[in-house]
Design an enzyme around this catalytic site. Structure first.
Site, short mmCIF file in Angstrom:
data_model
loop_
_atom_site.label_atom_id
_atom_site.label_comp_id
_atom_site.label_asym_id
_atom_site.label_seq_id
_atom_site.Cartn_x
_atom_site.Cartn_y
_atom_site.Cartn_z
N HIS A 145 0.87 -1.19 0.00
CA HIS A 145 0.00 0.00 0.00
C HIS A 145 0.91 1.24 0.00
CE1 HIS A 145 -2.73 2.99 1.87
NE2 HIS A 145 -3.73 2.20 1.53
N ASP A 193 3.25 -4.32 8.07
CA ASP A 193 2.05 -3.53 7.93
C ASP A 193 0.86 -4.49 8.08
OD1 ASP A 193 -0.26 -2.42 6.90
OD2 ASP A 193 0.67 -1.60 5.10
N GLN A 233 -4.30 -5.08 6.95
CA GLN A 233 -5.26 -6.09 6.46
C GLN A 233 -5.02 -7.45 7.12
OE1 GLN A 233 -7.75 -5.25 4.49
NE2 GLN A 233 -7.05 -3.23 3.85
N LYS A 286 -10.36 -0.78 10.69
CA LYS A 286 -10.58 -2.00 9.89
C LYS A 286 -10.89 -3.19 10.80
CE LYS A 286 -7.30 -0.37 6.41
NZ LYS A 286 -8.11 0.21 5.35
N CYS A 316 -4.92 2.49 -3.52
CA CYS A 316 -3.68 3.05 -2.95
C CYS A 316 -2.53 2.06 -3.11
CB CYS A 316 -3.85 3.43 -1.48
SG CYS A 316 -5.15 4.62 -1.21
N1 7TS Z 1 -1.65 -0.63 4.68
C1 7TS Z 1 -2.57 -1.43 4.12
C2 7TS Z 1 -2.20 -2.83 3.71
C3 7TS Z 1 -3.87 -0.95 3.95
O1 7TS Z 1 -4.80 -1.75 3.41
C4 7TS Z 1 -4.19 0.36 4.35
C5 7TS Z 1 -5.55 0.96 4.10
C6 7TS Z 1 -3.20 1.13 4.95
C7 7TS Z 1 -1.93 0.60 5.10
C8 7TS Z 1 -3.46 2.50 5.48
O2 7TS Z 1 -4.35 2.41 6.55
P1 7TS Z 1 -4.93 3.74 7.23
O3 7TS Z 1 -5.98 3.24 8.14
O4 7TS Z 1 -3.80 4.40 7.92
O5 7TS Z 1 -5.47 4.59 6.10
N2 7TS Z 1 -6.22 0.37 3.04
C9 7TS Z 1 -7.36 0.80 2.47
C10 7TS Z 1 -8.00 0.07 1.47
O6 7TS Z 1 -7.60 -0.99 1.02
N3 7TS Z 1 -9.10 0.73 1.08
O7 7TS Z 1 -9.19 1.85 1.81
C11 7TS Z 1 -8.12 1.91 2.68
#
Ligand code: 7TS
Length: 435
Positions: free
Chosen positions: A152, A229, A232, A255, A393
């Site tokens: 990401h 990371d 997910q 999430k 992203c």
């Molecule tokens: N890393 C991964 C693997 C992610 O899926 C996401 C967000 C992030 C980092 C960033 O997370 P945040 O909560 O700090 O924004 N992924 C997604 C997605 O897949 N669709 O919307 C956000």
């Protein structure tokens, strides 16, 4: 068990969980029922465009159970006070609930000390904290940071910035045509100059589960520290940072059925102690004079300013909720629904799944002949079905598969086979319109 029964069986389901206590066999574990759990999520109880909502976008953010909503409203409606500052009762209550969540997160991640749990704004901030602070501490001219081609943007750009500042180099381990990171390809990129290896537990764009434990061992053997990371990963897989052996693990509360604006960064104590503060401000100091400031102990050294108190307390409620439902049962249920969806989508002519790694969780990305992913998303919305479309992203992943975007369905614990059937009805409407 009937094929359409949503009570997930725990029997014969391979799991990343450690062995259970002796004497507690699979038969005695309570079954998880998604149909019952759905009643806990008020947002599911609505129609969108005249159809019952089918929510298949938990990879972007998960819906919130009533107990989390109640915990947040309890903070604002009753225990509304700042933390770590007041002797009065409300502040003590807020502090106890806030710090209580730290203990719950410690248990959730299997960390050996509560001081290793830092609250952040989300995964993005967790990665930025490490890239900035550990980068400043340990990265120099000619050093290397190894990531993978599945990341990401949140696990790419902070490292690019850190490398630019230090004169270090960003190195990328490739992915295969099925969307896997092969251990040998990753190891081939490790050198004595690799100071940090940073990679996803699970790809948000494809759902691939990376071999994070083996990757961590290999990176450590090469002398690098490891950040995973877990944005997910944490919502779908058992995580034990001691078993994984990683140095940092970041995830986002939103999430994981908890509020937005909160995340967790686990960091190994010795590293956090050696690292400079990430941000300066209240709560992170020990003593301030104009000449010199000394810093607070862990974890507060990395928690400058008033935190998202209600959000953190909401995360505590979400962790309690997941514990009550039983993570093993949720995992088995999600696996069964994913299999059902993979088989069903595989049968649609003109639909191509992007990323068919043997080990996947919760996500299916796909493209359809003649239909742009955004059109797919809009038509599905007309059927009450929420999915995400775009580059997720993860533009380098799109480039790798030569697609500008994909349509992505992603699962949460509340999804059932009926949700997949609603998706299929919507996709047949897309086909009719575009063929
Ligand atoms: N890393 C991964 C693997 C992610 O899926 C996401 C967000 C992030 C980092 C960033 O997370 P945040 O909560 O700090 O924004 N992924 C997604 C997605 O897949 N669709 O919307 C956000």
């Amino acid at each position: 068990m009937e094929p359409n029964d949503d009570r997930a069986t725990l029997l014969n389901s391979p799991s990343a969980h450690p062995p259970r206590a002796p004497g507690l066999d699979n038969q005695t574990l309570p079954l998880f029922s998604a149909k019952h759990a759905r009643e806990d999520f008020p947002a599911l109880n609505q129609e969108v465009n005249g159809q019952p909502l089918t929510y298949l976008d938990s990879g972007a953010t998960a819906l919130k159970p009533q107990c989390v909503i109640d915990a947040v409203s309890g903070v604002y409606g009753r225990d509304c006070a700042n933390v770590h500052r007041g002797v009065h009762t409300l502040s003590q209550r807020a502090t106890a609930a806030y710090e209580g969540t730290r203990d719950k997160v410690q248990g959730f991640l299997g960390a050996s000390a509560r001081e290793e749990i830092l609250f952040t704004r989300g995964t993005t901030e967790g990665v930025n904290l490490v890239a900035s602070s550990y980068g400043q501490h340990a990265l120099g001219e000619g050093d290397e940071v190894l990531i993978t081609a599945l990341e990401h943007h949140s696990n790419i750009v902070p490292w690019q910035l850190a490398c630019e500042r230090a004169g270090a180099k960003l190195v990328v381990a490739p992915i295969t045509d099925s969307g896997e990171v092969l251990l040998e390809d990753f190891c081939a990129k490790l050198t004595e100059r690799t100071k940090v290896a940073a990679f996803a537990h699970v790809s948000n764009a494809l759902g691939t589960v990376l071999p994070v434990e083996e990757m961590t061992h290999a990176a450590h053997d090469a002398g690098a520290v490891v950040l995973i990371d877990g944005a997910q990963g944490a919502p779908h897989l058992h995580v034990d940072v001691e078993e994984l052996g990683c140095d940092f693990y970041a995830f986002s509360a939103h999430k994981l059925y908890a509020p937005t604006g909160v995340g967790v960064l686990y960091g190994r104590r010795a590293l956090l102690e050696a690292m400079p503060p990430y941000q300066g401000g209240g709560d992170m100091i020990d003593r301030v004079t104009f000449e010199r400031t000394t810093y607070n102990d862990l974890p507060y050294k990395f928690e400058a300013g008033t935190p998202n108190i209600a959000g953190v307390i909401g995360l505590g409620a979400a962790l309690d909720y997941l514990q009550r439902l039983g993570p093993l049962g949720i995992e088995a249920h999600e696996r069964a629904v994913l299999e059902y969806a993979s088989d069903a989508l595989g049968d649609i002519r003109g639909l191509r799944v992007v990323g068919d790694a043997p080990s996947k969780v919760a996500v299916i990305s796909f493209v359809m002949e003649g239909a742009h992913p955004n059109d797919i998303g809009e038509i599905l919305d007309q059927h009450g079905v929420a999915i995400r479309t775009g580059h997720h992203c993860a533009q380098p992943v799109m480039d790798r598969f030569s697609v500008p975007a994909t349509a992505r369905m992603s699962l949460g614990l509340y999804n059932t086979r009926e949700d997949i059937d609603a998706l299929l009805r919507g996709l047949h409407a897309v086909k009719k319109l575009f063929s």
